[in-house]
Design a protein around this motif. Structure first.
Motif, PDB file in Angstrom:
ATOM      1  N   HIS A  89      19.212 -34.476  -1.755  1.00  0.00           N
ATOM      2  CA  HIS A  89      20.719 -34.114  -1.226  1.00  0.00           C
ATOM      3  C   HIS A  89      20.395 -33.077  -0.090  1.00  0.00           C
ATOM      4  CE1 HIS A  89      23.348 -35.791  -4.298  1.00  0.00           C
ATOM      5  NE2 HIS A  89      22.524 -35.557  -5.062  1.00  0.00           N
ATOM      6  N   GLU A  90      19.559 -32.005  -0.265  1.00  0.00           N
ATOM      7  CA  GLU A  90      19.408 -31.219   0.726  1.00  0.00           C
ATOM      8  C   GLU A  90      18.910 -31.745   1.968  1.00  0.00           C
ATOM      9  OE1 GLU A  90      16.797 -26.998   1.465  1.00  0.00           O
ATOM     10  OE2 GLU A  90      15.924 -28.699   0.475  1.00  0.00           O
ATOM     11  N   HIS A  91      18.156 -33.052   1.877  1.00  0.00           N
ATOM     12  CA  HIS A  91      17.496 -33.498   3.282  1.00  0.00           C
ATOM     13  C   HIS A  91      18.915 -34.365   3.835  1.00  0.00           C
ATOM     14  CE1 HIS A  91      14.548 -35.675   5.641  1.00  0.00           C
ATOM     15  NE2 HIS A  91      15.247 -36.736   5.046  1.00  0.00           N
ATOM     16  N   HIS A  92      19.721 -34.893   3.063  1.00  0.00           N
ATOM     17  CA  HIS A  92      20.767 -35.779   3.673  1.00  0.00           C
ATOM     18  C   HIS A  92      21.779 -34.926   4.222  1.00  0.00           C
ATOM     19  CE1 HIS A  92      19.711 -39.567   1.312  1.00  0.00           C
ATOM     20  NE2 HIS A  92      18.997 -39.451   2.390  1.00  0.00           N
ATOM     21  N   GLU A  95      20.713 -33.679   7.402  1.00  0.00           N
ATOM     22  CA  GLU A  95      20.483 -34.823   8.583  1.00  0.00           C
ATOM     23  C   GLU A  95      22.148 -35.045   8.950  1.00  0.00           C
ATOM     24  OE1 GLU A  95      16.992 -37.567   7.522  1.00  0.00           O
ATOM     25  OE2 GLU A  95      18.810 -37.856   6.492  1.00  0.00           O
ATOM     26  N   ASP A  96      23.007 -35.182   7.816  1.00  0.00           N
ATOM     27  CA  ASP A  96      24.443 -35.438   8.213  1.00  0.00           C
ATOM     28  C   ASP A  96      25.099 -34.226   8.846  1.00  0.00           C
ATOM     29  OD1 ASP A  96      24.422 -37.669   7.022  1.00  0.00           O
ATOM     30  OD2 ASP A  96      25.143 -36.967   5.104  1.00  0.00           O
ATOM     31  N   THR A  97      24.789 -33.101   8.935  1.00  0.00           N
ATOM     32  CA  THR A  97      25.421 -31.879   9.294  1.00  0.00           C
ATOM     33  C   THR A  97      24.796 -31.382  10.513  1.00  0.00           C
ATOM     34  OG1 THR A  97      24.347 -30.296   7.957  1.00  0.00           O
ATOM     35  CG2 THR A  97      26.574 -31.114   7.279  1.00  0.00           C
ATOM     36  N   TYR A  98      23.621 -31.563  10.766  1.00  0.00           N
ATOM     37  CA  TYR A  98      22.996 -31.015  12.053  1.00  0.00           C
ATOM     38  C   TYR A  98      22.416 -31.751  13.129  1.00  0.00           C
ATOM     39  CZ  TYR A  98      19.867 -27.781  14.534  1.00  0.00           C
ATOM     40  OH  TYR A  98      19.422 -27.259  15.621  1.00  0.00           O
ATOM     41  N   TYR A  99      21.305 -32.705  12.387  1.00  0.00           N
ATOM     42  CA  TYR A  99      20.453 -33.894  13.072  1.00  0.00           C
ATOM     43  C   TYR A  99      21.394 -35.026  13.753  1.00  0.00           C
ATOM     44  CZ  TYR A  99      16.533 -31.209  11.888  1.00  0.00           C
ATOM     45  OH  TYR A  99      15.461 -30.084  11.783  1.00  0.00           O
ATOM     46  N   PHE A 100      22.068 -35.330  12.829  1.00  0.00           N
ATOM     47  CA  PHE A 100      22.672 -36.730  13.359  1.00  0.00           C
ATOM     48  C   PHE A 100      23.945 -36.378  14.482  1.00  0.00           C
ATOM     49  CE2 PHE A 100      22.258 -39.660   9.124  1.00  0.00           C
ATOM     50  CZ  PHE A 100      20.636 -39.617   9.477  1.00  0.00           C
ATOM     51  N   PRO A 101      24.622 -35.501  14.199  1.00  0.00           N
ATOM     52  CA  PRO A 101      25.643 -35.153  15.257  1.00  0.00           C
ATOM     53  C   PRO A 101      25.036 -34.919  16.781  1.00  0.00           C
ATOM     54  CG  PRO A 101      26.315 -33.958  13.326  1.00  0.00           C
ATOM     55  CD  PRO A 101      24.923 -34.470  13.147  1.00  0.00           C
ATOM     56  N   ILE A 181      13.905 -39.474  19.202  1.00  0.00           N
ATOM     57  CA  ILE A 181      13.357 -38.186  19.399  1.00  0.00           C
ATOM     58  C   ILE A 181      12.062 -38.420  20.444  1.00  0.00           C
ATOM     59  CG2 ILE A 181      12.085 -36.184  18.363  1.00  0.00           C
ATOM     60  CD1 ILE A 181      13.867 -36.708  15.897  1.00  0.00           C
ATOM     61  N   LEU A 182      11.385 -39.514  20.402  1.00  0.00           N
ATOM     62  CA  LEU A 182      10.411 -39.672  21.194  1.00  0.00           C
ATOM     63  C   LEU A 182      10.712 -39.918  22.671  1.00  0.00           C
ATOM     64  CD1 LEU A 182       7.898 -42.052  19.028  1.00  0.00           C
ATOM     65  CD2 LEU A 182       7.663 -39.630  19.707  1.00  0.00           C
ATOM     66  N   ARG A 183      11.828 -40.660  22.795  1.00  0.00           N
ATOM     67  CA  ARG A 183      12.315 -40.600  24.245  1.00  0.00           C
ATOM     68  C   ARG A 183      13.228 -39.518  24.751  1.00  0.00           C
ATOM     69  NH1 ARG A 183      15.331 -46.036  26.409  1.00  0.00           N
ATOM     70  NH2 ARG A 183      15.457 -45.150  28.795  1.00  0.00           N
ATOM     71  N   TYR A 184      13.933 -39.031  23.912  1.00  0.00           N
ATOM     72  CA  TYR A 184      14.683 -37.888  24.491  1.00  0.00           C
ATOM     73  C   TYR A 184      14.165 -36.371  24.002  1.00  0.00           C
ATOM     74  CZ  TYR A 184      17.868 -41.771  25.543  1.00  0.00           C
ATOM     75  OH  TYR A 184      18.346 -42.891  25.824  1.00  0.00           O
ATOM     76  N   GLY A 185      13.224 -36.329  23.293  1.00  0.00           N
ATOM     77  CA  GLY A 185      12.697 -34.978  23.104  1.00  0.00           C
ATOM     78  C   GLY A 185      13.507 -34.321  22.035  1.00  0.00           C
ATOM     79  N   SER A 186      12.753 -33.319  21.398  1.00  0.00           N
ATOM     80  CA  SER A 186      13.230 -32.525  20.308  1.00  0.00           C
ATOM     81  C   SER A 186      13.749 -31.133  20.366  1.00  0.00           C
ATOM     82  CB  SER A 186      12.257 -32.663  19.019  1.00  0.00           C
ATOM     83  OG  SER A 186      11.070 -31.914  19.358  1.00  0.00           O
ATOM     84  N   ARG A 187      13.639 -30.739  21.740  1.00  0.00           N
ATOM     85  CA  ARG A 187      13.903 -29.311  22.124  1.00  0.00           C
ATOM     86  C   ARG A 187      15.170 -28.840  21.413  1.00  0.00           C
ATOM     87  NH1 ARG A 187      13.285 -28.128  28.370  1.00  0.00           N
ATOM     88  NH2 ARG A 187      14.930 -29.483  28.151  1.00  0.00           N
ATOM     89  N   GLU A 188      16.334 -29.299  21.762  1.00  0.00           N
ATOM     90  CA  GLU A 188      17.628 -28.983  21.054  1.00  0.00           C
ATOM     91  C   GLU A 188      18.057 -29.031  19.801  1.00  0.00           C
ATOM     92  OE1 GLU A 188      20.826 -32.009  22.260  1.00  0.00           O
ATOM     93  OE2 GLU A 188      19.811 -31.598  23.953  1.00  0.00           O
ATOM     94  N   LEU A 189      16.971 -29.701  19.213  1.00  0.00           N
ATOM     95  CA  LEU A 189      17.033 -30.024  17.438  1.00  0.00           C
ATOM     96  C   LEU A 189      16.457 -28.909  16.724  1.00  0.00           C
ATOM     97  CD1 LEU A 189      15.938 -33.730  17.392  1.00  0.00           C
ATOM     98  CD2 LEU A 189      18.374 -32.824  17.607  1.00  0.00           C
ATOM     99  N   GLY A 190      15.708 -27.989  17.280  1.00  0.00           N
ATOM    100  CA  GLY A 190      15.220 -26.720  16.481  1.00  0.00           C
ATOM    101  C   GLY A 190      13.733 -27.191  16.023  1.00  0.00           C
TER     102      GLY A 190
END
Length: 190
Positions: A89-92, A95-101, A181-190
């Motif tokens: 539940h925490e993982h999803h 993902e739904d509120t932070y990473y996917f957007p 993430i590999l293509r565009y990087g993760s810098r702005e994802l924290g």
């Protein structure tokens, strides 16, 4: 969403959503310079969910074979089941509120994939509720061995169904998100 894309019937992501996976195949992920701590952490979480499912399944097999005491099974299921449900539940939610957007706008060719993953999360919530009900049924039967065996069988069926669906979701999620993430990087994802 059409039925062929639903978690319960999907065998893989549609080819149109695998364009980045073709450029970044799974076999090369760890060698890619963009394979960073965020990807490792995220894949480790997925591995943890798979391991928890395996632990619960193994314990249930032992219970059904009468090779594990009811109280030991109860403690094992309570521990791993709680970690699994709460962690998923925490993982999803993250993902739904932070990473996917943040990821949905990275590449328009695969943006529909995030709708599929979101629908998976909602479907998995229903399966998790059924899993919890079944787990509680077996935990409440630990005082009566015959009833425990019956409830254990019901739980094992539920666990097997959930494991299949969760694995489908995790594989599809990994094959959509890691290439992004590999293509565009993760810098702005924290």
């Amino acid at each position: 969403m059409n039925d062929e894309l639903a978690l319960i019937s999907r065998e893989k992501l549609p080819d149109a959503l695998q364009v980045l996976l073709a450029e970044y195949p799974r076999e090369g992920w760890e060698k890619d310079p963009g394979f960073d701590g965020l990807i490792r952490f995220w894949l480790d979480r997925h591995l943890m969910f798979r391991r928890l499912m395996k632990e619960m399944s193994g314990a249930t097999d032992l219970l059904l074979d009468r090779k594990m005491a009811p109280d030991q099974f109860g403690a094992t299921l309570s521990r791993y089941g709680g970690m699994f449900v709460n962690g998923l539940h925490e993982h999803h939610t993250i993902e739904d509120t932070y990473y996917f957007p943040k990821l949905i706008h990275k590449d328009k060719r695969i943006s529909k994939g995030f709708d599929i993953l979101d629908a998976d999360h909602h479907a998995l919530d229903e399966f998790l509720a059924s899993f919890v009900t079944s787990a509680n049924g077996v935990l409440q039967a630990t005082g009566d061995r015959a009833k425990l065996q019956d409830q254990g069988g019901v739980f094992q069926t539920e666990l097997t169904r959930l494991e299949k669906l969760l694995n489908r979701h995790l594989v599809d999620e990994e094959e959509l998100i890691v290439p992004v993430i590999l293509r565009y990087g993760s810098r702005e994802l924290g």
